[in-house]
Design an enzyme around this catalytic site. Sequence first.
Site, mmCIF file in Angstrom:
data_model
loop_
_atom_site.group_PDB
_atom_site.id
_atom_site.type_symbol
_atom_site.label_atom_id
_atom_site.label_comp_id
_atom_site.label_asym_id
_atom_site.label_seq_id
_atom_site.Cartn_x
_atom_site.Cartn_y
_atom_site.Cartn_z
ATOM 1 N N TYR A 1 -2.106 -0.639 9.866
ATOM 2 C CA TYR A 1 -2.149 -1.207 8.467
ATOM 3 C C TYR A 1 -0.831 -0.492 7.636
ATOM 4 O O TYR A 1 -0.118 -1.335 7.221
ATOM 5 C CB TYR A 1 -3.375 -0.550 7.385
ATOM 6 C CG TYR A 1 -3.179 -0.583 6.234
ATOM 7 C CD1 TYR A 1 -4.294 -1.678 5.513
ATOM 8 C CD2 TYR A 1 -2.694 -0.046 5.324
ATOM 9 C CE1 TYR A 1 -4.529 -2.169 4.307
ATOM 10 C CE2 TYR A 1 -3.264 0.144 3.876
ATOM 11 C CZ TYR A 1 -3.583 -0.497 3.882
ATOM 12 O OH TYR A 1 -4.129 -1.430 2.258
ATOM 13 N N SER B 1 0.859 -1.709 -0.124
ATOM 14 C CA SER B 1 0.263 -0.066 -0.123
ATOM 15 C C SER B 1 0.903 1.021 0.019
ATOM 16 O O SER B 1 1.817 0.961 0.739
ATOM 17 C CB SER B 1 -0.498 -0.375 1.552
ATOM 18 O OG SER B 1 -1.979 1.177 1.223
HETATM 19 P P1 NAP Z 1 -10.937 -6.026 -1.487
HETATM 20 O O1 NAP Z 1 -12.142 -5.621 -2.325
HETATM 21 O O2 NAP Z 1 -12.487 -5.785 -0.361
HETATM 22 O O3 NAP Z 1 -11.031 -7.659 -1.754
HETATM 23 C C1 NAP Z 1 -10.332 -8.058 -0.697
HETATM 24 C C2 NAP Z 1 -10.018 -9.652 -0.961
HETATM 25 O O4 NAP Z 1 -9.680 -10.108 -0.002
HETATM 26 C C3 NAP Z 1 -11.381 -10.430 -1.510
HETATM 27 O O5 NAP Z 1 -11.368 -11.695 -2.366
HETATM 28 C C4 NAP Z 1 -11.609 -11.030 -0.455
HETATM 29 O O6 NAP Z 1 -11.405 -12.628 -0.263
HETATM 30 C C5 NAP Z 1 -9.803 -11.205 0.037
HETATM 31 N N1 NAP Z 1 -10.077 -11.506 2.018
HETATM 32 C C6 NAP Z 1 -9.741 -10.483 2.884
HETATM 33 N N2 NAP Z 1 -9.379 -10.542 4.140
HETATM 34 C C7 NAP Z 1 -9.287 -12.344 3.494
HETATM 35 C C8 NAP Z 1 -8.536 -13.026 4.587
HETATM 36 N N3 NAP Z 1 -9.254 -12.930 6.184
HETATM 37 N N4 NAP Z 1 -8.514 -14.367 3.978
HETATM 38 C C9 NAP Z 1 -8.563 -14.046 2.469
HETATM 39 N N5 NAP Z 1 -9.136 -13.962 1.886
HETATM 40 C C10 NAP Z 1 -8.948 -12.473 2.699
HETATM 41 O O7 NAP Z 1 -10.294 -5.482 -1.233
HETATM 42 P P2 NAP Z 1 -9.027 -4.754 -2.414
HETATM 43 O O8 NAP Z 1 -8.815 -2.888 -2.448
HETATM 44 O O9 NAP Z 1 -8.944 -5.792 -3.720
HETATM 45 O O10 NAP Z 1 -7.502 -5.167 -2.032
HETATM 46 C C11 NAP Z 1 -6.544 -5.800 -2.004
HETATM 47 C C12 NAP Z 1 -5.315 -5.900 -1.207
HETATM 48 O O11 NAP Z 1 -5.065 -4.115 -1.996
HETATM 49 C C13 NAP Z 1 -5.349 -5.332 -0.107
HETATM 50 O O12 NAP Z 1 -3.773 -6.677 0.262
HETATM 51 C C14 NAP Z 1 -4.894 -3.791 0.091
HETATM 52 O O13 NAP Z 1 -4.499 -4.173 1.531
HETATM 53 C C15 NAP Z 1 -4.405 -3.609 -0.857
HETATM 54 N N6 NAP Z 1 -5.204 -2.296 -1.470
HETATM 55 C C16 NAP Z 1 -5.782 -1.542 -1.691
HETATM 56 C C17 NAP Z 1 -6.300 -0.396 -1.787
HETATM 57 C C18 NAP Z 1 -6.979 0.203 -2.259
HETATM 58 O O14 NAP Z 1 -7.435 1.805 -2.187
HETATM 59 N N7 NAP Z 1 -8.443 -0.279 -2.621
HETATM 60 C C19 NAP Z 1 -5.073 0.598 -1.691
HETATM 61 C C20 NAP Z 1 -3.995 -0.076 -0.997
HETATM 62 C C21 NAP Z 1 -3.919 -1.315 -1.103
HETATM 63 P P3 NAP Z 1 -13.768 -12.477 -0.290
HETATM 64 O O15 NAP Z 1 -14.081 -11.429 -0.953
HETATM 65 O O16 NAP Z 1 -13.600 -13.855 0.657
HETATM 66 O O17 NAP Z 1 -13.451 -10.941 1.177
#
Ligand code: NAP
Length: 243
Positions: free
Chosen positions: A152, A138
């Site tokens: 985080y 991130s």
């Molecule tokens: P998201 O839309 O909330 O999707 C999260 C994904 O992770 C889903 O597939 C979820 O599975 C899975 N997941 C969550 N908790 C889990 C657990 N305990 N065990 C196994 N799988 C789990 O999030 P995203 O925005 O795509 O984020 C993906 C990555 O990018 C994360 O590491 C996040 O920290 C990072 N990130 C995101 C942003 C942002 O602005 N979106 C910015 C910086 C970094 P289910 O569908 O089964 O719940």
Amino acid sequence: MTRRVALVTGGSRGIGAAVAVRLASEGADVVITYARSAERAAAVVTQIEAAGTRGLALEAEAADAGALVAAVERTVAEFGRIDVLVSNAGIAPYGPLEEVTLAEVDATLAIHARASFVLAQAAARHMREGGRIICIGSSLAERVPYPGWTLYAMSKSALTGLTKGLARDLGPRGITANLVHPGSTDTEMNPADGEEAEEERRFSALGRYCDPADIAATVAHLAGEGGRNITGTAVVVDAGTTA
Ligand code: NAP
């Protein structure tokens, strides 16, 4: 990516789903994991297969090290190899420092840092020359522009040491390890029409959110031939939030 096999954790939606479909569009067979969204994971597998490659969805709780090792082993058992690991599954704990509990600290470190270590260790046992390990961090690991994100940011910063160490441990075998730091990216975790979205846009140099496809494009570059001499480093895809 033809004949390459990728494992993408948290591939049921958001950034992980975009990465999975992008790698499939470049010819890879792709295994995704999810925690609860079985139906949505199945829909992503349908998209992977529409690209003409094989897909598989596995339930694997990221805090459960045994489930993660089992996902790697199942990938190798079903597809014969693993070439690309994308450790993406994540959560976004947010709130006043005084209210963060030890249980939240342990869970967040388990899901982000320990899971990425366990997955990399398990995948490295099977990876051949040309293997790729990519963690999703991130931009908050690089710069924390607002309060409430200490836990985080700490959990994502751990991935810097992991990536650099993996690059040294696995470099002699021709395997690379890198980190992609997304900034504000339009997913359910951080919707572009959410309460904080305007403020997040203002912090970015380009004044906008990233799309999951932007992150997927960088992951695909690192996973492909273009990434052969990139290792032990981080690529920030954040529309200039850390500029
Ligand atoms: P998201 O839309 O909330 O999707 C999260 C994904 O992770 C889903 O597939 C979820 O599975 C899975 N997941 C969550 N908790 C889990 C657990 N305990 N065990 C196994 N799988 C789990 O999030 P995203 O925005 O795509 O984020 C993906 C990555 O990018 C994360 O590491 C996040 O920290 C990072 N990130 C995101 C942003 C942002 O602005 N979106 C910015 C910086 C970094 P289910 O569908 O089964 O719940």
